[in-house]
Design a protein around this motif. Structure first.
Motif, PDB file in Angstrom:
ATOM      1  N   THR A  10       0.836  -1.210   0.000  1.00  0.00           N
ATOM      2  CA  THR A  10       0.000   0.000   0.000  1.00  0.00           C
ATOM      3  C   THR A  10       0.872   1.262   0.000  1.00  0.00           C
ATOM      4  O   THR A  10       2.071   1.205   0.305  1.00  0.00           O
ATOM      5  CB  THR A  10      -0.887   0.050   1.266  1.00  0.00           C
ATOM      6  OG1 THR A  10      -0.002   0.129   2.404  1.00  0.00           O
ATOM      7  CG2 THR A  10      -1.771  -1.180   1.389  1.00  0.00           C
ATOM      8  N   ALA A  11       0.202   2.374  -0.283  1.00  0.00           N
ATOM      9  CA  ALA A  11       0.892   3.670  -0.236  1.00  0.00           C
ATOM     10  C   ALA A  11       1.448   3.917   1.171  1.00  0.00           C
ATOM     11  O   ALA A  11       2.545   4.477   1.329  1.00  0.00           O
ATOM     12  CB  ALA A  11      -0.090   4.778  -0.626  1.00  0.00           C
ATOM     13  N   GLU A  12       0.731   3.460   2.199  1.00  0.00           N
ATOM     14  CA  GLU A  12       1.196   3.653   3.583  1.00  0.00           C
ATOM     15  C   GLU A  12       2.513   2.912   3.808  1.00  0.00           C
ATOM     16  O   GLU A  12       3.412   3.403   4.495  1.00  0.00           O
ATOM     17  CB  GLU A  12       0.156   3.142   4.602  1.00  0.00           C
ATOM     18  CG  GLU A  12      -1.068   4.023   4.751  1.00  0.00           C
ATOM     19  CD  GLU A  12      -1.961   4.017   3.499  1.00  0.00           C
ATOM     20  OE1 GLU A  12      -2.112   2.933   2.872  1.00  0.00           O
ATOM     21  OE2 GLU A  12      -2.470   5.086   3.137  1.00  0.00           O
ATOM     22  N   HIS A  13       2.635   1.722   3.210  1.00  0.00           N
ATOM     23  CA  HIS A  13       3.902   0.979   3.354  1.00  0.00           C
ATOM     24  C   HIS A  13       5.058   1.789   2.771  1.00  0.00           C
ATOM     25  O   HIS A  13       6.150   1.832   3.333  1.00  0.00           O
ATOM     26  CB  HIS A  13       3.834  -0.375   2.629  1.00  0.00           C
ATOM     27  CG  HIS A  13       2.918  -1.365   3.280  1.00  0.00           C
ATOM     28  ND1 HIS A  13       2.139  -2.246   2.568  1.00  0.00           N
ATOM     29  CD2 HIS A  13       2.647  -1.601   4.586  1.00  0.00           C
ATOM     30  CE1 HIS A  13       1.442  -2.996   3.402  1.00  0.00           C
ATOM     31  NE2 HIS A  13       1.729  -2.616   4.630  1.00  0.00           N
ATOM     32  N   VAL A  14       4.812   2.424   1.639  1.00  0.00           N
ATOM     33  CA  VAL A  14       5.894   3.201   0.996  1.00  0.00           C
ATOM     34  C   VAL A  14       6.247   4.407   1.874  1.00  0.00           C
ATOM     35  O   VAL A  14       7.434   4.679   2.131  1.00  0.00           O
ATOM     36  CB  VAL A  14       5.485   3.662  -0.427  1.00  0.00           C
ATOM     37  CG1 VAL A  14       6.619   4.462  -1.076  1.00  0.00           C
ATOM     38  CG2 VAL A  14       5.118   2.467  -1.302  1.00  0.00           C
ATOM     39  N   LEU A  15       5.217   5.093   2.368  1.00  0.00           N
ATOM     40  CA  LEU A  15       5.478   6.267   3.224  1.00  0.00           C
ATOM     41  C   LEU A  15       6.232   5.855   4.485  1.00  0.00           C
ATOM     42  O   LEU A  15       7.187   6.517   4.910  1.00  0.00           O
ATOM     43  CB  LEU A  15       4.150   6.946   3.608  1.00  0.00           C
ATOM     44  CG  LEU A  15       3.384   7.603   2.451  1.00  0.00           C
ATOM     45  CD1 LEU A  15       2.019   8.102   2.928  1.00  0.00           C
ATOM     46  CD2 LEU A  15       4.202   8.758   1.850  1.00  0.00           C
ATOM     47  N   HIS A  16       5.828   4.736   5.051  1.00  0.00           N
ATOM     48  CA  HIS A  16       6.454   4.227   6.271  1.00  0.00           C
ATOM     49  C   HIS A  16       7.928   3.876   5.999  1.00  0.00           C
ATOM     50  O   HIS A  16       8.819   4.221   6.789  1.00  0.00           O
ATOM     51  CB  HIS A  16       5.663   2.993   6.732  1.00  0.00           C
ATOM     52  CG  HIS A  16       6.122   2.442   8.039  1.00  0.00           C
ATOM     53  ND1 HIS A  16       5.946   3.103   9.227  1.00  0.00           N
ATOM     54  CD2 HIS A  16       6.770   1.283   8.335  1.00  0.00           C
ATOM     55  CE1 HIS A  16       6.462   2.378  10.210  1.00  0.00           C
ATOM     56  NE2 HIS A  16       6.977   1.269   9.685  1.00  0.00           N
ATOM     57  N   ALA A  17       8.169   3.185   4.868  1.00  0.00           N
ATOM     58  CA  ALA A  17       9.556   2.802   4.519  1.00  0.00           C
ATOM     59  C   ALA A  17      10.410   4.047   4.338  1.00  0.00           C
ATOM     60  O   ALA A  17      11.559   4.107   4.799  1.00  0.00           O
ATOM     61  CB  ALA A  17       9.558   1.963   3.244  1.00  0.00           C
ATOM     62  N   ARG A  18       9.849   5.069   3.698  1.00  0.00           N
ATOM     63  CA  ARG A  18      10.635   6.289   3.460  1.00  0.00           C
ATOM     64  C   ARG A  18      10.911   7.029   4.776  1.00  0.00           C
ATOM     65  O   ARG A  18      11.973   7.633   4.945  1.00  0.00           O
ATOM     66  CB  ARG A  18       9.910   7.207   2.477  1.00  0.00           C
ATOM     67  CG  ARG A  18       9.790   6.626   1.063  1.00  0.00           C
ATOM     68  CD  ARG A  18       9.813   7.736   0.017  1.00  0.00           C
ATOM     69  NE  ARG A  18       9.489   7.259  -1.322  1.00  0.00           N
ATOM     70  CZ  ARG A  18      10.352   6.653  -2.147  1.00  0.00           C
ATOM     71  NH1 ARG A  18      11.583   6.404  -1.742  1.00  0.00           N
ATOM     72  NH2 ARG A  18       9.977   6.279  -3.356  1.00  0.00           N
ATOM     73  N   ALA A  19       9.933   6.947   5.696  1.00  0.00           N
ATOM     74  CA  ALA A  19      10.134   7.624   6.990  1.00  0.00           C
ATOM     75  C   ALA A  19      11.192   6.880   7.823  1.00  0.00           C
ATOM     76  O   ALA A  19      12.054   7.505   8.451  1.00  0.00           O
ATOM     77  CB  ALA A  19       8.812   7.690   7.751  1.00  0.00           C
ATOM     78  N   ARG A  20      11.127   5.543   7.813  1.00  0.00           N
ATOM     79  CA  ARG A  20      12.067   4.758   8.640  1.00  0.00           C
ATOM     80  C   ARG A  20      13.453   4.678   8.042  1.00  0.00           C
ATOM     81  O   ARG A  20      14.451   4.576   8.748  1.00  0.00           O
ATOM     82  CB  ARG A  20      11.537   3.322   8.802  1.00  0.00           C
ATOM     83  CG  ARG A  20      10.609   3.171   9.973  1.00  0.00           C
ATOM     84  CD  ARG A  20      10.407   1.724  10.344  1.00  0.00           C
ATOM     85  NE  ARG A  20      11.546   1.139  11.055  1.00  0.00           N
ATOM     86  CZ  ARG A  20      11.625  -0.142  11.361  1.00  0.00           C
ATOM     87  NH1 ARG A  20      10.665  -0.959  10.997  1.00  0.00           N
ATOM     88  NH2 ARG A  20      12.659  -0.611  12.014  1.00  0.00           N
ATOM     89  N   HIS A  21      13.504   4.630   6.710  1.00  0.00           N
ATOM     90  CA  HIS A  21      14.800   4.461   6.023  1.00  0.00           C
ATOM     91  C   HIS A  21      14.916   5.558   4.959  1.00  0.00           C
ATOM     92  O   HIS A  21      14.743   5.286   3.764  1.00  0.00           O
ATOM     93  CB  HIS A  21      14.878   3.084   5.362  1.00  0.00           C
ATOM     94  CG  HIS A  21      14.518   1.949   6.254  1.00  0.00           C
ATOM     95  ND1 HIS A  21      15.354   1.473   7.239  1.00  0.00           N
ATOM     96  CD2 HIS A  21      13.399   1.180   6.310  1.00  0.00           C
ATOM     97  CE1 HIS A  21      14.771   0.467   7.864  1.00  0.00           C
ATOM     98  NE2 HIS A  21      13.584   0.272   7.323  1.00  0.00           N
ATOM     99  N   PRO A  22      15.170   6.798   5.367  1.00  0.00           N
ATOM    100  CA  PRO A  22      15.132   7.917   4.406  1.00  0.00           C
ATOM    101  C   PRO A  22      16.088   7.734   3.223  1.00  0.00           C
ATOM    102  O   PRO A  22      15.835   8.253   2.138  1.00  0.00           O
ATOM    103  CB  PRO A  22      15.532   9.127   5.245  1.00  0.00           C
ATOM    104  CG  PRO A  22      15.345   8.721   6.665  1.00  0.00           C
ATOM    105  CD  PRO A  22      15.483   7.242   6.736  1.00  0.00           C
ATOM    106  N   HIS A  30      15.300  -4.512   3.034  1.00  0.00           N
ATOM    107  CA  HIS A  30      14.139  -4.740   3.897  1.00  0.00           C
ATOM    108  C   HIS A  30      12.942  -5.085   3.028  1.00  0.00           C
ATOM    109  O   HIS A  30      12.810  -4.556   1.926  1.00  0.00           O
ATOM    110  CB  HIS A  30      13.728  -3.472   4.671  1.00  0.00           C
ATOM    111  CG  HIS A  30      14.864  -2.614   5.084  1.00  0.00           C
ATOM    112  ND1 HIS A  30      15.613  -2.889   6.202  1.00  0.00           N
ATOM    113  CD2 HIS A  30      15.388  -1.488   4.528  1.00  0.00           C
ATOM    114  CE1 HIS A  30      16.555  -1.953   6.311  1.00  0.00           C
ATOM    115  NE2 HIS A  30      16.440  -1.095   5.316  1.00  0.00           N
ATOM    116  N   PRO A  31      12.032  -5.929   3.557  1.00  0.00           N
ATOM    117  CA  PRO A  31      10.766  -6.094   2.837  1.00  0.00           C
ATOM    118  C   PRO A  31       9.939  -4.819   2.995  1.00  0.00           C
ATOM    119  O   PRO A  31       9.908  -4.242   4.083  1.00  0.00           O
ATOM    120  CB  PRO A  31      10.094  -7.281   3.537  1.00  0.00           C
ATOM    121  CG  PRO A  31      10.757  -7.421   4.855  1.00  0.00           C
ATOM    122  CD  PRO A  31      12.092  -6.710   4.802  1.00  0.00           C
ATOM    123  N   LEU A  32       9.294  -4.383   1.917  1.00  0.00           N
ATOM    124  CA  LEU A  32       8.395  -3.231   2.035  1.00  0.00           C
ATOM    125  C   LEU A  32       7.293  -3.589   3.027  1.00  0.00           C
ATOM    126  O   LEU A  32       6.829  -2.771   3.818  1.00  0.00           O
ATOM    127  CB  LEU A  32       7.811  -2.921   0.650  1.00  0.00           C
ATOM    128  CG  LEU A  32       6.871  -1.741   0.533  1.00  0.00           C
ATOM    129  CD1 LEU A  32       7.524  -0.454   1.017  1.00  0.00           C
ATOM    130  CD2 LEU A  32       6.394  -1.589  -0.915  1.00  0.00           C
TER     131      LEU A  32
END
Ligand code: 13P
Ligand code: SF4
Length: 342
Positions: free
Chosen positions: A216-228, A291-293
């Motif tokens: 989901t889009a939330e997974h992408v946002l979360h990945a970008r926040a955790r691993h900039p 990391h897995p998305l």
């Protein structure tokens, strides 16, 4: 090495070149160690079709892959699956009668100016539907090329059964979303007006892979926040909003190539089947941070185990043999052969 592994190794030695074991990248590493070829759907179709000398093909993957091997086999070969219940829910989302109903729906608006393109992740009956209408199969590796082949001939496309791969491939070709319509086989008239059909260059079937639709889009946002610093990459069976937020999308092989070519020290979040993501993380440990998305696993791919592989090699049960009827195979072969030449 445990006793099951030893027994499989012994039987593979006994059979030698008369046995060929292809395994999809989404299989567990415990299976891949016994494979003669590993690859994505396209590579495995090519590699298996080239094994003219093998008498037995044991396909470690899911049913549509074993069916494809059976359709492309030469006389004297037989195809088996370690677990015949390993199917693909997406392939089951389009039946022959639904596809025929869709063709009837298109006829008054599109006249004869269209071709079907079927994802190899489909039943033999759907491939036969495509073959007898002059269309082509495709995989996620070559969908864009196959779409281009049809559009360049001045025809429109009915793509089935994966909505997301169809929408993403159309976008990669530069087609606006307004020229792509979604046909829902469960709705009257496919849920499409004549006007919507007339305006569409590509109609995509409303089917999906639950493993890749889970991103989901939330997974992408979360990945970008955790691993900039991470690059985010996904398989094109993911929904378009996810694909368009990512740094790269590509078929299984293209994702693997992306990882192999990444500079040392890179960080990558990957949205595809988790067995593959975990294996890439292990293979590149120390060089890359992977990391897995989101950890999404295909339960059907996971049905094949060393134990079920050994059982088939020991006793060759008739229930594990995959046989497409000669009539269906003849029509289905046409669209696979076309894909392999494109
Ligand atoms: P590819 O092997 O074509 O990348 O397809 C992915 C898949 O979902 C296979 O089941
Ligand atoms: Fe089917 Fe998706 Fe599993 Fe592939 S990963 S076999 S497309 S459900």
């Amino acid at each position: 090495m445990n006793t099951v592994e030893r027994a499989i190794d012994r039987l593979r030695q006994e059979w030698g070149a008369r046995l060929f074991i292809p395994a999809h990248y989404y299989q567990d590493s415990a299976i891949l160690r016994h494979a003669d070829a590993t690859g994505d759907s396209l590579e495995l179709s090519r590699r298996t079709a080239a094994q003219r000398g093998a008498e037995k093909i044991v396909f470690c993957g899911v049913r549509f892959m074993a069916e494809t091997a059976d359709i492309l086999k030469v006389p004297g070969q037989s195809v088996y699956m370690p677990d015949p219940a390993a199917g693909c829910p997406m392939a089951d989302m389009a039946t022959d009668s639904q596809a025929e109903a869709c063709a009837k729906r298109l006829a008054p608006v599109w006249k004869g100016d269209w071709l079907p393109v079927v994802y190899v992740n489909s039943s033999a009956a759907i491939k036969a539907f495509c073959g007898r209408r002059g269309g082509s199969a495709c995989t996620s590796s070559n969908a864009v090329r196959v779409f281009k082949w049809v559009l360049d001939s001045g025809k429109r496309i009915l793509f089935l059964p994966d909505e997301h791969l169809g929408v993403n491939a159309a976008h990669d070709l530069g087609l606006p979303d307004s020229q792509v319509a979604v046909y829902d086989p469960l709705k009257p008239e496919g849920g499409l007006t004549d006007k919507a059909l007339a305006g569409a260059k590509i109609v995509v079937w409303k089917g999906y892979c639950h493993v890749h639709r889970a991103f989901t889009a939330e997974h992408v946002l979360h990945a970008r926040a955790r691993h900039p610093a991470a690059r985010v990459i996904v398989h094109p069976e993911a929904p378009k909003d996810v694909v368009r937020m990512c740094d790269f999308h590509g078929s299984t092989t293209q994702l693997i190539d992306y990882v192999r070519q990444a500079p040392d020290g890179s960080e990558i979040a990957i949205g595809t089947e988790n067995h593959l993501v975990q294996r890439l993380a292990e293979e590149h440990a120390g060089r890359l941070s992977i990391h897995p998305l989101f950890p999404s696993t295909c339960p059907d791919m996971a049905r094949t185990t060393p134990e079920t592989l050994l059982a088939v090699l020991e006793t060759w049960p008739a229930a594990n043999r995959v046989q497409v009827s000669p009539e269906l195979a003849a029509e289905a072969r046409l669209c696979l052969a076309r894909m392999l030449t494109l």
